[in-house]
Design a protein around this motif. Structure first.
Motif, mmCIF file in Angstrom:
data_model
loop_
_atom_site.group_PDB
_atom_site.id
_atom_site.type_symbol
_atom_site.label_atom_id
_atom_site.label_comp_id
_atom_site.label_asym_id
_atom_site.label_seq_id
_atom_site.Cartn_x
_atom_site.Cartn_y
_atom_site.Cartn_z
ATOM 1 N N THR A 88 0.850 -1.193 0.000
ATOM 2 C CA THR A 88 0.000 0.000 0.000
ATOM 3 C C THR A 88 0.882 1.237 0.000
ATOM 4 N N THR A 89 0.287 2.367 -0.354
ATOM 5 C CA THR A 89 1.078 3.588 -0.429
ATOM 6 C C THR A 89 1.619 4.023 0.933
ATOM 7 N N PRO A 90 0.820 4.021 2.007
ATOM 8 C CA PRO A 90 1.407 4.358 3.313
ATOM 9 C C PRO A 90 2.512 3.389 3.736
ATOM 10 N N ALA A 91 2.343 2.097 3.429
ATOM 11 C CA ALA A 91 3.381 1.120 3.772
ATOM 12 C C ALA A 91 4.657 1.381 2.994
ATOM 13 N N ALA A 92 4.517 1.761 1.723
ATOM 14 C CA ALA A 92 5.696 2.070 0.906
ATOM 15 C C ALA A 92 6.447 3.261 1.488
ATOM 16 N N ARG A 93 5.718 4.255 1.964
ATOM 17 C CA ARG A 93 6.379 5.407 2.578
ATOM 18 C C ARG A 93 7.123 4.989 3.840
ATOM 19 N N ARG A 94 6.550 4.090 4.637
ATOM 20 C CA ARG A 94 7.214 3.651 5.869
ATOM 21 C C ARG A 94 8.513 2.915 5.582
ATOM 22 N N LEU A 95 8.635 2.322 4.400
ATOM 23 C CA LEU A 95 9.861 1.610 4.047
ATOM 24 C C LEU A 95 11.065 2.545 3.938
ATOM 25 N N LEU A 96 10.823 3.836 3.805
ATOM 26 C CA LEU A 96 11.928 4.783 3.695
ATOM 27 C C LEU A 96 12.754 4.839 4.972
ATOM 28 N N HIS A 104 0.476 13.127 1.503
ATOM 29 C CA HIS A 104 0.103 12.742 0.136
ATOM 30 C C HIS A 104 -0.038 11.242 -0.054
ATOM 31 N N VAL A 105 -0.050 10.484 1.024
ATOM 32 C CA VAL A 105 -0.186 9.037 0.887
ATOM 33 C C VAL A 105 -1.419 8.509 1.602
ATOM 34 N N THR A 106 -2.153 9.381 2.286
ATOM 35 C CA THR A 106 -3.379 8.967 2.955
ATOM 36 C C THR A 106 -4.552 9.184 2.022
ATOM 37 N N PRO A 107 -5.340 8.165 1.743
ATOM 38 C CA PRO A 107 -6.475 8.337 0.832
ATOM 39 C C PRO A 107 -7.398 9.442 1.309
ATOM 40 N N ALA A 108 -7.739 10.325 0.386
ATOM 41 C CA ALA A 108 -8.644 11.418 0.725
ATOM 42 C C ALA A 108 -10.068 10.906 0.825
ATOM 43 N N ALA A 109 -10.948 11.702 1.457
ATOM 44 C CA ALA A 109 -12.343 11.307 1.579
ATOM 45 C C ALA A 109 -12.956 11.186 0.203
ATOM 46 N N ALA A 115 14.890 10.801 4.392
ATOM 47 C CA ALA A 115 14.110 11.542 5.380
ATOM 48 C C ALA A 115 13.316 12.668 4.724
ATOM 49 N N THR A 116 13.932 13.342 3.763
ATOM 50 C CA THR A 116 13.246 14.417 3.057
ATOM 51 C C THR A 116 12.038 13.891 2.298
ATOM 52 N N GLN A 117 12.220 12.770 1.611
ATOM 53 C CA GLN A 117 11.114 12.175 0.871
ATOM 54 C C GLN A 117 10.001 11.719 1.817
ATOM 55 N N HIS A 118 10.382 11.128 2.947
ATOM 56 C CA HIS A 118 9.414 10.678 3.941
ATOM 57 C C HIS A 118 8.570 11.857 4.432
ATOM 58 N N ARG A 119 9.216 12.965 4.712
ATOM 59 C CA ARG A 119 8.504 14.159 5.182
ATOM 60 C C ARG A 119 7.667 14.774 4.063
ATOM 61 N N LEU A 120 8.197 14.807 2.867
ATOM 62 C CA LEU A 120 7.508 15.421 1.733
ATOM 63 C C LEU A 120 6.178 14.740 1.438
ATOM 64 N N GLU A 178 18.503 -1.874 -2.094
ATOM 65 C CA GLU A 178 18.017 -1.937 -3.469
ATOM 66 C C GLU A 178 16.631 -2.574 -3.523
ATOM 67 N N ILE A 179 16.446 -3.671 -2.797
ATOM 68 C CA ILE A 179 15.168 -4.386 -2.802
ATOM 69 C C ILE A 179 14.057 -3.517 -2.228
ATOM 70 N N ILE A 180 14.316 -2.907 -1.078
ATOM 71 C CA ILE A 180 13.299 -2.093 -0.408
ATOM 72 C C ILE A 180 12.981 -0.841 -1.220
ATOM 73 N N HIS A 181 14.021 -0.207 -1.761
ATOM 74 C CA HIS A 181 13.765 1.000 -2.539
ATOM 75 C C HIS A 181 12.995 0.693 -3.801
ATOM 76 N N ALA A 182 13.277 -0.430 -4.447
ATOM 77 C CA ALA A 182 12.538 -0.799 -5.658
ATOM 78 C C ALA A 182 11.049 -0.936 -5.352
ATOM 79 N N THR A 183 10.725 -1.572 -4.222
ATOM 80 C CA THR A 183 9.327 -1.749 -3.828
ATOM 81 C C THR A 183 8.665 -0.402 -3.527
ATOM 82 N N ALA A 184 9.326 0.428 -2.715
ATOM 83 C CA ALA A 184 8.751 1.719 -2.338
ATOM 84 C C ALA A 184 8.612 2.643 -3.543
ATOM 85 N N SER A 185 9.643 2.713 -4.372
ATOM 86 C CA SER A 185 9.631 3.609 -5.518
ATOM 87 C C SER A 185 8.546 3.225 -6.509
#
Length: 450
Positions: A302-310, A424-429, A415-420, A350-357
């Motif tokens: 999921t998108t939030p999970a991908a962000r947590r991988l950072l 933008h990764v939480t589904p809007a209403a 860290a910058t990408q995680h904060r940025l 490499e493995i984790i970044h490929a998944t998150a990216s």
């Protein structure tokens, strides 16, 4: 009367995308097998067959790499307007034609031209395959990408072994045979790709960032501003969030250059480790990707999970670069152990970044401009391949302490990408919208306005 036994799903049945998904995986493994035959001896071909000097080869590859940067965004723009399967076939045939043209001349300018022309569809093809997978696999896109990366590594290994066997003969003609073998692989995958169905494109929705529409709304009435936002499609070049995401991702793609370029050179020039460790570490990298890419993909589904991988990604970069620094401080045993630890850490990075990216780049791309956004994101990897070797060789020249400094810079990028991406990764209403076509295999992605 015995009851019929239920049909058990095989490994092939569990591949997202059905028959076309499996067929595209076959295309990928044949493609990378052919590329593996050729990639390792490209510079040697220009040296021993075309008769170019070292400086000429370096300049030729730099120019072609620079021209290739344009391939990704061009492919993305075209994919928003034309069927993606036909574009993939076109890039495969153009790659083969440009490569075959190298056999027709030893003239330096022509060799440079043909190499540059081949780099354009090569970079374009990577983006188109990614877009095809995203549309075909839909919500299972992360798992599909993980399986695809596994097949790619298997193909590279097969091609690399074939190239090593051919070059072991010591014949100059072997370089020509390897080139022709790669060209034939392009013809085969073009024929296979033509048998793949065109995946449904996402429904067109209006998604425009506040930054992208700010100029249109300046000095305008409320109604005029609303019309401007409604009519202007999203554009990655005007989306500040996506610009920042792509810039930080370009830095995080450095794991590839560190593993493929820096580690071999570092072993030879800065450590007491045996030179024979170089191919063993490359094999270790490939084996780890094959074994762990698919199992670890579930952590970025999921998108939030991908962000947590950072977060763990930052730690792995710090550990890997520290290991490279330590490898230059002792004898052969310490150097070997530190290098093995560094390669393991960087491979998991490499493995984790490929998944998150993969997940984040697709999720942040508005549906009506998905091709343009993914094409723009392709600049991250292409740019890293172009500038990365110069950067890591500069780090090596600065000495062992430069590695932890680079590691801290990569931690900062993560860290910058995680904060940025925090907002933008939480589904809007959900907003009222026309009913989506159930035949679409890619769900509409909501991107927060910022």
């Amino acid at each position: 009367m015995s009851r019929p036994t239920p049909r058990h799903r095989t490994v092939l049945d569990r591949i997202p995308g059905g028959r076309d998904g499996r067929r595209m995986l076959v295309v990928s493994i044949i493609d990378k097998t052919g590329t593996g035959l050729w990639a390792g001896c490209t510079a040697l071909y220009f040296t021993y067959v075309s008769g170019l000097g070292l400086g000429q080869v370096g300049l030729l590859m730099t120019i072609s790499g620079g021209v290739g940067l344009a391939g990704a965004p061009i492919a993305g723009r075209l994919a928003d307007r034309f069927p993606v399967v036909r574009l993939i076939v076109a890039t495969q045939l153009l790659r083969g034609a440009a490569l075959l043209a190298l056999l027709t001349t030893d003239h330096y300018l022509l060799l440079t031209l043909y190499s540059a022309l081949g780099a354009l569809p090569d970079r374009a093809g990577s983006v188109l395959i990614k877009l095809y997978a995203a549309r075909l696999a839909g919500p299972d896109r992360v798992r599909y990408q993980a399986i695809q990366r596994t097949t790619v590594n298997i193909g590279w290994s097969i091609g690399g072994l074939g190239a090593a066997a051919a070059l072991a003969t010591g014949s100059v003609d072997a370089y020509t045979y390897l080139l022709v073998g790669n060209v034939l692989s392009y013809a085969v995958i073009a024929a296979l790709t033509l048998r793949c169905a065109e995946p449904p494109a996402p429904a067109r929705v209006v998604t425009t960032s506040t930054d992208a529409s700010a100029d249109a709304c300046a000095d305008a009435s409320a109604d005029a501003c609303a019309d401007a936002v409604r009519d202007r499609p999203a554009n990655p070049w005007r989306d500040r969030v996506f610009l920042g995401y792509t810039a930080t991702d370009a830095a995080l793609f450095l794991d590839d250059t560190i593993l493929q370029v820096a580690v071999p050179l570092w072993i030879v020039h800065a450590t007491d480790a045996p030179v024979g460790l170089v191919p063993l570490l490359l094999v270790l990298n490939t084996v780890l990707v094959v074994l762990f890419q698919v199992p670890l993909a579930r952590f970025g589904a999921t998108t939030p999970a991908a962000r947590r991988l950072l977060v763990p990604l930052a730690g792995l970069f710090a550990a890997g670069t520290l290991g490279l620094a330590v490898s230059a401080t002792g004898g052969p045993v310490l150097a070997t152990c530190a290098l093995i630890a560094a390669v393991i850490a960087l491979t998991f990075a490499e493995i984790i970044h490929a998944t998150a990216s993969w997940e984040l780049s697709v999720a942040l791309a508005p549906a009506e401009a998905q091709g343009s956004y993914l094409g723009f994101h392709g600049l991250a990897q292409s740019g890293q391949r172009f500038a990365g070797p110069l950067l890591v060789t500069g780090v090596m020249a600065a000495g062992p302490l430069a590695w932890p400094v680079l590691g801290l810079a990569l931690v900062g990028a993560a860290a910058t990408q995680h904060r940025l991406l925090r907002d933008h990764v939480t589904p809007a209403a959900p907003a009222p919208a026309p009913a989506a076509d159930p035949s679409l295999s890619v769900p509409t992605v909501t991107v927060s306005e910022k």
